[in-house]
Design a protein around this motif. Structure first.
Motif, PDB file in Angstrom:
ATOM      1  N   SER A   1       0.835  -1.187   0.000  1.00 45.50           N
ATOM      2  CA  SER A   1       0.000   0.000   0.000  1.00 45.50           C
ATOM      3  C   SER A   1       0.877   1.246   0.000  1.00 45.50           C
ATOM      4  O   SER A   1       2.040   1.202   0.378  1.00 45.50           O
TER       5      SER A   1
ATOM      6  N   LEU B   1      -3.862   8.041   4.842  1.00 48.52           N
ATOM      7  CA  LEU B   1      -4.544   6.886   4.255  1.00 48.52           C
ATOM      8  C   LEU B   1      -3.523   5.897   3.734  1.00 48.52           C
ATOM      9  O   LEU B   1      -2.485   6.287   3.190  1.00 48.52           O
TER      10      LEU B   1
ATOM     11  N   LEU C   1      -3.358   3.450   0.842  1.00 50.38           N
ATOM     12  CA  LEU C   1      -4.090   3.159  -0.396  1.00 50.38           C
ATOM     13  C   LEU C   1      -3.507   1.940  -1.082  1.00 50.38           C
ATOM     14  O   LEU C   1      -2.296   1.849  -1.285  1.00 50.38           O
ATOM     15  N   ASP C   2      -4.375   1.028  -1.444  1.00 44.85           N
ATOM     16  CA  ASP C   2      -3.994  -0.148  -2.198  1.00 44.85           C
ATOM     17  C   ASP C   2      -3.666   0.311  -3.619  1.00 44.85           C
ATOM     18  O   ASP C   2      -4.456   1.046  -4.223  1.00 44.85           O
TER      19      ASP C   2
ATOM     20  N   SER D   1      -6.351   0.335  -6.124  1.00 36.95           N
ATOM     21  CA  SER D   1      -7.456   1.284  -6.008  1.00 36.95           C
ATOM     22  C   SER D   1      -7.148   2.613  -6.689  1.00 36.95           C
ATOM     23  O   SER D   1      -8.017   3.464  -6.807  1.00 36.95           O
ATOM     24  N   LEU D   2      -5.902   2.807  -7.111  1.00 37.51           N
ATOM     25  CA  LEU D   2      -5.523   4.058  -7.766  1.00 37.51           C
ATOM     26  C   LEU D   2      -5.957   4.037  -9.222  1.00 37.51           C
ATOM     27  O   LEU D   2      -5.778   3.047  -9.922  1.00 37.51           O
TER      28      LEU D   2
ATOM     29  N   ALA E   1      -7.827   8.534  -6.301  1.00 39.85           N
ATOM     30  CA  ALA E   1      -8.264   7.437  -5.442  1.00 39.85           C
ATOM     31  C   ALA E   1      -9.587   7.823  -4.800  1.00 39.85           C
ATOM     32  O   ALA E   1      -9.855   9.007  -4.576  1.00 39.85           O
TER      33      ALA E   1
ATOM     34  N   HIS F   1     -11.932   7.210  -1.401  1.00 39.60           N
ATOM     35  CA  HIS F   1     -11.873   6.724  -0.023  1.00 39.60           C
ATOM     36  C   HIS F   1     -13.093   7.248   0.713  1.00 39.60           C
ATOM     37  O   HIS F   1     -13.283   8.464   0.812  1.00 39.60           O
TER      38      HIS F   1
END
Length: 171
Positions: free
Chosen positions: A21, A114, A116-117, A120-121, A144, A146
């Motif tokens: 991440s 955050l 972030l995976d 997910s971007l 992203a 969230h």
């Protein structure tokens, strides 16, 4: 939350999660949410008055003395194409490292951090940069989502792709 069988347990799980991440510091300018790679952030400071300098670009608010180092402060709202920030005690300065130099970015508020995976971007749509011919102005690296909000990720190296502006030499 259970740990998948393929994920290492304990501290190894945290290490594996951090490798998969990207941690970003999120902040706001007006009603927009932005994020910076946490590894570029040196510190977060309350807004204090700056010493203005002559003959600098409009986004350069001035400089501050940060533990003996002169650090330029940039109005990120102006740098992103908006109007000049009228700072109050609610505004903050995010001090970031760009190469071997530090600079401060004036923003409205800092939100949170955050993780972030990478999956997910999302890429920045071509329409966001269609009218931009100069790469210096393509600051966004990804988008992203969230918790029902869109976060635009800023690449600080792209903010100043030609290096930090040269400040006038001290007399």
């Amino acid at each position: 939350m259970s740990i998948p069988a393929t994920m290492p347990a304990g501290n190894d799980a945290k290490a594996a999660a951090s490798q998969s991440s990207q941690e970003v510091l999120t902040f706001t300018i007006d009603d927009q949410n932005y994020g910076l790679d946490l590894l570029t952030v040196r510190e977060i400071r309350a807004w204090t008055e700056v010493t203005p300098l002559p003959n600098t670009p409009p986004f350069v608010r001035g400089v501050i003395n940060l533990r003996g180092a002169v650090v330029p402060i940039f109005d990120l709202r102006v740098r992103l194409g908006g109007g000049v920030t009228q700072p109050t005690s609610a505004n903050v300065v995010i001090v970031v490292e760009i190469g071997s130099e530090s600079c401060g970015l004036l923003v409205d508020t800092v939100s949170d951090i955050l993780a972030l995976d990478p999956d997910s971007l999302q890429p920045v749509p071509a329409t966001a940069t269609a009218n931009t011919t100069d790469e210096e102005h393509t600051f966004l690296s990804a988008l992203a989502t969230h918790e029902e909000r869109m976060v635009a990720l800023i690449d600080v190296n792209r903010l100043f792709s030609r290096g930090l502006p040269q400040l006038p030499a001290a007399a």
